[in-house]
Design a protein around this motif. Sequence first.
Motif, PDB file in Angstrom:
ATOM      1  N   ASP A   3     -43.269  17.810   0.000  1.00  0.00           N
ATOM      2  CA  ASP A   3     -43.534  19.115   0.625  1.00  0.00           C
ATOM      3  C   ASP A   3     -43.962  20.149  -0.414  1.00  0.00           C
ATOM      4  OD1 ASP A   3     -43.135  18.630   3.347  1.00  0.00           O
ATOM      5  OD2 ASP A   3     -40.995  19.109   3.255  1.00  0.00           O
TER       6      ASP A   3
ATOM      7  N   TYR B 210     -45.113  11.777   6.147  1.00  0.00           N
ATOM      8  CA  TYR B 210     -45.482  12.392   4.870  1.00  0.00           C
ATOM      9  C   TYR B 210     -46.693  11.711   4.232  1.00  0.00           C
ATOM     10  CZ  TYR B 210     -41.263  15.140   5.139  1.00  0.00           C
ATOM     11  OH  TYR B 210     -40.312  16.039   5.552  1.00  0.00           O
TER      12      TYR B 210
ATOM     13  N   TYR C  50     -47.410  19.451  -1.771  1.00  0.00           N
ATOM     14  CA  TYR C  50     -48.426  19.780  -0.773  1.00  0.00           C
ATOM     15  C   TYR C  50     -48.627  21.291  -0.690  1.00  0.00           C
ATOM     16  CZ  TYR C  50     -51.185  19.468   3.489  1.00  0.00           C
ATOM     17  OH  TYR C  50     -52.192  19.562   4.413  1.00  0.00           O
ATOM     18  N   GLU C  51     -47.543  22.042  -0.749  1.00  0.00           N
ATOM     19  CA  GLU C  51     -47.652  23.502  -0.731  1.00  0.00           C
ATOM     20  C   GLU C  51     -48.428  23.992  -1.959  1.00  0.00           C
ATOM     21  OE1 GLU C  51     -47.426  27.360   0.538  1.00  0.00           O
ATOM     22  OE2 GLU C  51     -46.894  25.556   1.663  1.00  0.00           O
TER      23      GLU C  51
END
Length: 161
Positions: A133, A31, A136-137
Amino acid sequence: LIASGVKVTFEPCGILLSLGPQDHKETILKYLPFLDEMGFKIYATTGTASYIETNAPKRKGQRISVSPLSNAVTQKRPNVMSAMADKSVKMVICTPSSRDSGGATAGYFLRRKALESQLTLLVNLQQALMFIDALYEKWNVERNGGEFWTLDSWQECHRIG
């Protein structure tokens, strides 16, 4: 997270990693390129930083930079307390290595200072990974000119009707 009252920082900032169990340190490695690409400055306690440096995660062929900080109970500087006090760090991922410690550990003092400083604090690794996550999206959608937060009806959202 937001609905539960957790303060969330969406902009790149300093993020502090203090991961107790070895498997948590290993899991976070994949990550780190996401955090680096989004522009986060990565700090880590000495044990976590040492593990990261030994495993040398890379993004686009370049090593990801991690700044080590001494733990919360040491007088050495820079340490986690000074980094939180001067707002170099605004987000903390701190997973305890044990839940049965009878004494106040360095991790305990770190988590307490993070809460007192009103920083984003995540103590569950799975929750932290899902958060990275999601960030980041969001970052990818906005980087490509899209709008992440929209107020569409259920039908519009699922292209029904």
